[in-house]
Design an enzyme around this catalytic site. Structure first.
Site, mmCIF file in Angstrom:
data_model
loop_
_atom_site.group_PDB
_atom_site.id
_atom_site.type_symbol
_atom_site.label_atom_id
_atom_site.label_comp_id
_atom_site.label_asym_id
_atom_site.label_seq_id
_atom_site.Cartn_x
_atom_site.Cartn_y
_atom_site.Cartn_z
ATOM 1 C CD GLU A 1 -2.778 1.057 2.506
ATOM 2 O OE1 GLU A 1 -2.776 0.080 3.276
ATOM 3 O OE2 GLU A 1 -3.429 2.093 2.709
ATOM 4 N NE ARG B 1 3.710 -8.292 10.786
ATOM 5 C CZ ARG B 1 3.061 -7.638 9.818
ATOM 6 N NH1 ARG B 1 2.055 -8.187 9.197
ATOM 7 N NH2 ARG B 1 3.410 -6.407 9.485
ATOM 8 C CE LYS C 1 3.299 0.198 5.094
ATOM 9 N NZ LYS C 1 2.207 0.050 4.132
HETATM 10 P P1 ATP Z 1 -0.413 -1.717 6.737
HETATM 11 O O1 ATP Z 1 -1.218 -2.662 5.886
HETATM 12 O O2 ATP Z 1 -0.701 -1.743 8.174
HETATM 13 O O3 ATP Z 1 -0.336 -0.337 6.172
HETATM 14 P P2 ATP Z 1 1.790 -3.400 6.016
HETATM 15 O O4 ATP Z 1 3.108 -3.424 6.677
HETATM 16 O O5 ATP Z 1 0.963 -4.630 5.963
HETATM 17 O O6 ATP Z 1 1.062 -2.205 6.706
HETATM 18 P P3 ATP Z 1 1.590 -3.283 3.150
HETATM 19 O O7 ATP Z 1 2.018 -2.197 2.252
HETATM 20 O O8 ATP Z 1 0.191 -3.692 3.135
HETATM 21 O O9 ATP Z 1 2.019 -2.831 4.578
HETATM 22 O O10 ATP Z 1 2.535 -4.537 2.932
HETATM 23 C C1 ATP Z 1 2.841 -5.065 1.684
HETATM 24 C C2 ATP Z 1 3.174 -6.515 1.796
HETATM 25 O O11 ATP Z 1 4.258 -6.718 2.680
HETATM 26 C C3 ATP Z 1 2.000 -7.306 2.359
HETATM 27 O O12 ATP Z 1 1.822 -8.477 1.577
HETATM 28 C C4 ATP Z 1 2.426 -7.641 3.746
HETATM 29 O O13 ATP Z 1 1.866 -8.848 4.182
HETATM 30 C C5 ATP Z 1 3.945 -7.705 3.622
HETATM 31 N N1 ATP Z 1 4.564 -7.405 4.915
HETATM 32 C C6 ATP Z 1 4.401 -6.297 5.668
HETATM 33 N N2 ATP Z 1 5.084 -6.389 6.828
HETATM 34 C C7 ATP Z 1 5.707 -7.589 6.807
HETATM 35 C C8 ATP Z 1 6.572 -8.281 7.716
HETATM 36 N N3 ATP Z 1 6.932 -7.754 8.888
HETATM 37 N N4 ATP Z 1 7.028 -9.497 7.360
HETATM 38 C C9 ATP Z 1 6.691 -10.039 6.168
HETATM 39 N N5 ATP Z 1 5.880 -9.451 5.268
HETATM 40 C C10 ATP Z 1 5.389 -8.237 5.575
#
Ligand code: ATP
Ligand code: MG
Length: 562
Positions: free
Chosen positions: A38, A264, A274
């Site tokens: 995102e 994760r 974030k």
């Molecule tokens: P949010 O959705 O709360 O804004 P997010 O960290 O999930 O934050 P995204 O941009 O949705 O951010 O993440 C993009 C991809 O990265 C998603 O598929 C998510 O599952 C993966 N991702 C995010 N944080 C982690 C992590 N700590 N370990 C592994 N994959 C991650």
């Protein structure tokens, strides 16, 4: 790129196993994965795990991985994040080729799918406000109640949906909900909202839309439209999976990607949310998104981490189904392991103490030859000027050294790396402060290069820099941003209480050997005995480099842990 060998030697993780099986049984002829960020912040080391997994699978199978921006929330998303995410994925060594997508490109399709759900009696417009909706939803132990608007006819729902789209309603007054089951044990299946009114400007579609699809509706359909075969996401999406499948099943889509969840990355001594990262930036606890102490990809890059080291780190930690913690030491080891064979060795004195060699000619400059790498002759040698006045580290001299101290003290002999053997004959002291201001030595002219022809043993070897030929530089000693293993652990304590006050120590009077003046910004070196450093591309000035400490030579945190 990590060599294929390292990947092949390891047993397949459960996701790669599923993929191998699907290819072997012919369920799929090829695979398509995607990385779906995102664009509402900068990428961090957690995202790197997902990037290495999705793009790694594509590279190993010679197939495609899409980069798709999940841009359905106009209020938080910005183009600058899109650009930085692209830069970071490329820097990590991956390429999406022609497969750059935006969920917002599918807004028309998604609207049509929503209409299809409405026509099939599978979605309805609900007028409950957010509070009421929460009350109707029930809890984990109690079933929800049907909304009073649940039985609206498809015709009425269609009209209302069109009015929502036309901007005739206020934000929050109406939503489109999937008609599933208010009694489901899975809260996500209790008639989830799939469209909401948001009168916000979108970074790509501008003011075309005032209704926006929700993540759970958007994601599965975007995957389907792109013919993704395996949709890999983190464990918190496990209970979203029935909804993912429900949407595709109900719409009878021609293709149905498989969602698979993995753990994760949780890393000690850092925060990964974030929201918290944003707080550190906005409240100036760090110097921006790319502060070298941040575990954002841009921060790691600025610090001097290599893409290889991050890929190797992701490879080392692997992919599993159970959530677990990885010690920060593992990430630090990955950069040490990467730099050890390739970083040239140089000398830099961080805390200078002057040494005067009493019996060395005043105007003489001798060039001594230093190995650029102790184990790799192919990395060659360099010339280092040796002069009457030099600098050594303050901590390499003691007025009353104990027996085990093998460096300089009155009457003691030490080897100046690649230079001469020198013996301390006296020292100057500021009587008021008690500080040693300079030490006097004599050198043995027979020992050029550092070895004595008579075979006498000198245990200590220290680094040094010529006082008048050395170059002054700034050195930023970076360390872990938090001094607590899990800054998030205690709900009662603000995570910022655990900020490490010594995470950035700035030295402005370090002296480096002149060869360092010729290194390009961004170069990585090892300061002998001190650590790995990177020449900061932004703060360095011609003739005056600024160094970022990437990592110390050894893990000094390991022994502090309980
Ligand atoms: P949010 O959705 O709360 O804004 P997010 O960290 O999930 O934050 P995204 O941009 O949705 O951010 O993440 C993009 C991809 O990265 C998603 O598929 C998510 O599952 C993966 N991702 C995010 N944080 C982690 C992590 N700590 N370990 C592994 N994959 C991650
Ligand atoms: Mg997310």
């Amino acid at each position: 790129m990590e060599s294929k060998e390292t990947l092949e030697k390891k047993p397949l993780d459960f996701i790669r196993q599923i993929i191998a099986d699907d290819l072997a049984t012919g369920k799929h002829k090829t695979t398509v994965t995607r990385f779906p960020p995102e664009p509402n912040g900068f990428l961090h080391i957690g995202h790197a795990k997902s990037i290495c997994l999705n793009f790694g699978i594509a590279l190993e199978n010679n197939t495609k991985c899409h980069l798709r921006f999940d841009d359905t929330n106009p209020s938080k998303e910005e183009t600058k994040y899109v650009e930085s995410i692209k830069t970071d994925v490329h820097w990590l060594g991956y390429d999406w080729g022609e497969n750059l997508h935006f969920a917002s490109d599918y807004f028309d399709n998604l609207y049509d799918f929503a209409v299809q759900l409405i026509k099939g009696g599978n979605a309805y417009i609900c007028d409950l406000n957010a509070d009421e909706m929460r009350q109707y939803r029930g809890t984990l132990t109690e079933p929800g109640k049907n909304s009073p608007y649940r039985d609206r006819s498809p015709e009425e729902n269609l009209q209302l949906f069109e009015k929502m789209k036309a901007g005739e309603f206020d934000e929050g007054s109406h939503v489109l909900r999937a008609k599933i089951d208010m009694g489901s044990p899975n809260l996500k299946m209790r008639d989830p909202v799939i469209y909401r009114i948001l009168k916000a400007h979108h970074h790509r579609t501008g003011d075309t839309w005032c209704i926006y699809p929700m993540y759970d509706f958007t994601h599965c359909l975007s995957d389907m439209l792109e013919e993704i075969t395996h949709s890999l996401c983190t464990l918190e999406f496990e209970d979203h999976r029935p909804l993912y499948d429900w949407v595709l099943d109900t719409l009878e889509t021609p293709c149905h990607p498989r969602q698979i969840e993995f753990a994760r990355l949780n890393l000690t001594y850092t925060v990964m949310s974030k929201r918290k990262i944003l707080q550190l930036v906005n409240e100036h606890h760090v110097d921006g998104w790319d502060d070298p102490r941040m575990l954002t990809i841009s921060g790691l890059r600025r610090r001097g981490y290599t893409p290889e080291s991050i890929r190797n780190f992701c490879n080392t930690i692997g992919v599993g189904k159970k959530s677990s913690w990885i010690d920060m030491g593992v990430l630090e080891k990955s950069i040490r392991d990467d730099l050890d064979p390739k970083a040239p060795r140089v000398m830099c004195v961080l805390d200078p103490l002057k040494v005067i060699i009493d019996n060395y000619p005043e105007d003489l400059t001798e060039m001594v030859s230093g190995k650029n790498h102790p184990k790799d002759p192919e990395m060659g040698t360099r010339e280092i000027p040796f002069t009457k006045e030099l600098y050594i580290e303050k901590h390499d001299f003691m007025e009353n050294p104990p027996g085990k101290f093998h460096r300089l003290g009155p009457g003691r002999e030490v080897r100046l790396r690649y230079g001469y053997l020198v013996t301390c004959v006296s020292y100057d002291k500021d009587e008021e402060t008690g500080e040693v201001t300079a030490i006097h030595c004599t050198y043995d002219p027979e020992t050029k290069g550092g070895s004595a022809p008579d075979g006498r043993k000198v245990k200590g070897t220290i680094h040094w820099v010529s006082a008048d030929k050395g170059i002054e530089c700034d050195v930023r000693l970076y360390d872990r941003l938090f001094n607590h293993e899990n800054p998030d652990a205690d709900k009662e304590v603000d995570f910022k209480e655990y900020l490490n006050p010594e995470s950035k120590v700035v030295i402005t009077n370090a002296v480096a050997e002149p060869a360092l003046g010729e290194f390009e910004p961004g170069s990585r070196v090892q300061f002998e005995r001190t650590g790995y450093f990177c020449i900061d591309p932004i703060d360095s000035k011609p003739g005056r480099p600024a160094f970022n400490r990437i990592v110390t030579l050894r893990d000094s945190w390991a022994k502090q842990q309980k």
